[in-house]
Design a protein around this motif. Structure first.
Motif, PDB file in Angstrom:
ATOM      1  N   UNK A  31      40.202  65.224  43.954  1.00 22.21           N
ATOM      2  CA  UNK A  31      40.564  66.570  44.406  1.00 22.21           C
ATOM      3  C   UNK A  31      39.583  67.092  45.448  1.00 22.21           C
ATOM      4  N   UNK A  32      38.757  66.217  45.972  1.00 25.49           N
ATOM      5  CA  UNK A  32      37.814  66.638  46.999  1.00 25.49           C
ATOM      6  C   UNK A  32      36.814  65.542  47.294  1.00 25.49           C
ATOM      7  N   UNK A  33      35.819  65.908  48.066  1.00 31.22           N
ATOM      8  CA  UNK A  33      34.786  64.961  48.437  1.00 31.22           C
ATOM      9  C   UNK A  33      33.924  65.539  49.539  1.00 31.22           C
ATOM     10  N   UNK A  60      40.712  72.127  44.272  1.00 31.18           N
ATOM     11  CA  UNK A  60      40.939  72.921  43.069  1.00 31.18           C
ATOM     12  C   UNK A  60      40.371  74.328  43.223  1.00 31.18           C
ATOM     13  N   UNK A  61      39.118  74.435  43.666  1.00 31.36           N
ATOM     14  CA  UNK A  61      38.494  75.751  43.838  1.00 31.36           C
ATOM     15  C   UNK A  61      38.872  76.379  45.171  1.00 31.36           C
ATOM     16  N   UNK A  62      39.395  75.575  46.094  1.00 21.58           N
ATOM     17  CA  UNK A  62      39.787  76.088  47.395  1.00 21.58           C
ATOM     18  C   UNK A  62      38.632  76.278  48.345  1.00 21.58           C
ATOM     19  N   UNK A  63      37.533  75.540  48.160  1.00 19.94           N
ATOM     20  CA  UNK A  63      36.389  75.709  49.049  1.00 19.94           C
ATOM     21  C   UNK A  63      36.275  74.551  50.035  1.00 19.94           C
ATOM     22  N   UNK A  64      35.800  74.867  51.209  1.00 18.08           N
ATOM     23  CA  UNK A  64      35.510  73.854  52.213  1.00 18.08           C
ATOM     24  C   UNK A  64      34.395  74.367  53.099  1.00 18.08           C
ATOM     25  N   UNK A  82      45.053  74.126  51.356  1.00 22.92           N
ATOM     26  CA  UNK A  82      45.416  72.718  51.276  1.00 22.92           C
ATOM     27  C   UNK A  82      46.252  72.478  50.037  1.00 22.92           C
ATOM     28  N   UNK A  83      47.373  71.870  50.211  1.00 21.04           N
ATOM     29  CA  UNK A  83      48.224  71.490  49.098  1.00 21.04           C
ATOM     30  C   UNK A  83      48.673  70.057  49.315  1.00 21.04           C
ATOM     31  N   UNK A  84      48.892  69.358  48.244  1.00 22.19           N
ATOM     32  CA  UNK A  84      49.304  67.962  48.351  1.00 22.19           C
ATOM     33  C   UNK A  84      50.769  67.901  48.768  1.00 22.19           C
ATOM     34  N   UNK A  85      50.985  67.908  50.062  1.00 24.25           N
ATOM     35  CA  UNK A  85      52.349  67.975  50.586  1.00 24.25           C
ATOM     36  C   UNK A  85      52.980  66.608  50.775  1.00 24.25           C
TER      37      UNK A  85
END
Length: 263
Positions: A114-116, A195-199, A10-13
């Motif tokens: 940056x997440x939730x 930021x950490x790239x986790x989901x 995921x990147x802020x595109x």
């Protein structure tokens, strides 16, 4: 069977930040009192009418942005790459080794976040006619609940949206259409940290309690449940853990979400 972790690229595109309207220029006499207006021979101000919305104060829109990317599946044991969540798969979503066939998803967050948790992952490029990528009750499950000691399990699949924090709903999903039966689903299941790239998803049982949600794969299908061992006892598979991508054997897997770029 493997336990797996999902990584996101995921990147802020894109961004959709709400910008307040520019106020119009005030009249040169707009700030005069009625006494001052009378002294200048100007008409009196009309009495102001306050609507209920004006009295209560209108809520300002929350600025937001959209992050977009893919779901990368890694082995829970050695963190090796297994593949990507595929664009196809109306029931159990497939793990595909080719980035060209990876599902594109997006998440919308408030500016600065940056997440939730309890987030929707909108599906962007699949031919499936459903809005999101979430979890769907498996046809073989006896109830919508997953828990220790139960073989009940869930598909990673396409579904229409359900409210954050809701119990299993029936908004329409790919598995229901395929099997011509009514299966429950949840879309707002994702906890994401760009930021950490986790989901990872967390299923909510029918009593409203978040269930311990284990992720695993059988063959090249992404699945989730409350007890991997109970599932394996109910649905045994032959063979041993293989390193070949499409032959996961009886390995366990976990899933992660990669941020900032494609992994």
């Amino acid at each position: 069977m493997r336990a797996f972790a999902i990584l996101s690229a995921l990147a802020a595109l894109s961004s959709a930040v709400a910008v307040p309207p520019v106020p119009s220029k005030a009249s040169a006499y707009g700030d005069l009192t009625n006494g001052e207006r009378l002294a200048r021979g100007l008409p009196l101000k009309a009495p102001a009418r306050r609507t209920k919305a004006a009295r209560d104060g209108a809520a300002s829109p929350v600025p937001s942005y959209t992050a977009k990317g893919h779901l990368l599946v890694r082995d829970a044991g050695d963190n090796s790459v297994i593949g990507y969540a595929s664009q196809s798969g109306s029931t159990a979503n497939l793990i595909n080794p080719d980035l060209d066939d990876a599902l594109t998803v997006s998440v919308t967050l408030p500016v600065g976040a940056t997440g939730g948790s309890q987030l929707n992952l909108a599906q962007v490029d699949s031919s499936e006619p459903f809005t999101s990528f979430g979890l769907v009750q498996a046809k073989a499950s006896t109830t919508t609940d997953i828990f220790t000691g139960s073989f009940n399990y869930l598909y990673f699949s396409f579904t229409n949206d359900t409210p954050a924090g809701s119990t299993p709903q029936q908004p329409g999903n790919g598995a229901s259409d395929l099997f011509e039966t009514t299966l429950s689903s949840e879309s707002a299941v994702w906890t994401i940290d760009i930021v950490s790239g986790t989901a990872f998803p967390i299923w909510i049982n029918s009593d409203g309690v978040a269930a311990t949600t284990q992720l695993f794969a059988q063959s090249n299908r992404m699945l989730a449940g409350g007890d991997v061992d109970a599932y394996r006892a109910k649905f045994p598979i032959q063979g041993v853990c293989e390193t070949d991508y499409f032959d996961l054997g009886s390995c366990r897997v976990r899933s992660k979400f990669s941020s900032g770029g494609l992994l």
